[in-house]
Design an enzyme around this catalytic site. Sequence first.
Site: not given
Length: 465
Positions: A162, A283, A289, A296
Amino acid sequence: MSNNKNIDKLWGGRFSEATDAFVERFTASVGFDKRLYQHDINGSIAHAKMLLKVGILNTEETDQIVSGLELIRQEIEQGDFEWSVALEDVHMNIEAALTNKIGITGKKLHTGRSRNDQVATDMRLYVRDEIDTIASAITQLQSTLLDLAEKEADTIMPGFTHLQTAQPITFGHHLMAWYEMLERDYGRLMDCRKRVNLSPLGAAALAGTSYPIDREFTASQLGFDAPTRNSLDSVSDRDFVIELAAFASLLLTHMSRFSEELVLWTSAHFDFIDLPDKFCTGSSIMPQKKNPDVPELVRGKTGRVTGHLISLLILMKSQPLAYNKDNQEDKEPVFDLVDTVKDCLQAYCRMLPAISAKRENMRKAAFQGYATATDLADYLVKKGVAFRDAHEVVGKSVAFAIEQNRDLSELSLEQLQGFSDSIEDDVFEHLTLEGSVNARNHCGGTAPVQVRKAIAYARRELEQR
Ligand code: ARG
């Protein structure tokens, strides 16, 4: 005949007006199926040699056909071949070019054959080649995983259920779970290959042919295990591309799970691994970033591949026997999924050896999450307490430890004994992270000894491929 505007078409005989320009473009597949040229030429050469063997072509004609096709192969490879939309597809482009080169003999090549068995043959040859390339990329990725798992066999990290800290595990064990997923993918791919590697050549349009062809000969020339057994099924079956797409969807589903974990682990909140700059991007607005774009994107590509599986299933749904033009629509999804799978595997083969585990952070996270609570319960059970009672005792101890802002192993013996008088001073060996992972010492367990055994077994498995 002189009025026949379709005179140039290989099927122009029965037509009295030219194909509508839109229809010509709409029905053409050469824009994408030219990718099959190698397989188309190989299939034609095998067919020509078979026609020679059964006495339909003579040696001179066969030689002319084979060398003409080899010349066309060269022209295509050098970018000197002119593809024509008016000639519809790869098959008719090559056949027309052959006749241009060698004259009337070129027109004999299509004896006893149809584009229906020709395209089915080309697709099987293409899929078989790509399966072999993909299979070796999976093997390479698996062996990369084994190297990393070996390095991290003793590295302790929190295991999650979980996405909550559950029990300590070793990072090597986690990586070996990925290995197992890939092992099943490899098995599925090899299983699919068996059904791909059959020759539909000789099924002709749908019913077979009246010429005395030798299907075993063409099958063996092309490296197929055997000819397919029913001509109607041979020209219309596209199960093999659906199986490939199903394999690819599950592989990418697995890779999306790896990717999700890499994305989580590189985030500041986990900070378990470092992904080198060359696999990340920045970024345009936030200077701080460093984004894990490669994992991804692999995660994102999963949707595209699974989409192709659905396209192919729906493409085949309700098609009556035998060949239908619908089947031309199988190519773009298959080509795209093959390219995508190869790219994603390559991304992982390059990226995985470059990741480094932040072992201290992993350990700290395992320590902070009360990951050894189950070990305390198991300890009590071994001292004669019933499991449900032990569960209750440990629940109370954890609540107390949270209040104290300490780990279970940081409570004093007196404090622990306050929850159960079965607790003795040997309890602390069971509450350490090492004690916990080493205790899970059976086949499939997380103990470093077992991880090393699993790696050794896997290495033997890969060597036998
Ligand atoms: N381009 C076609 C395809 O990809 C080749 C077979 C055409 N056959 C036909 N009977 N029209 O399926």
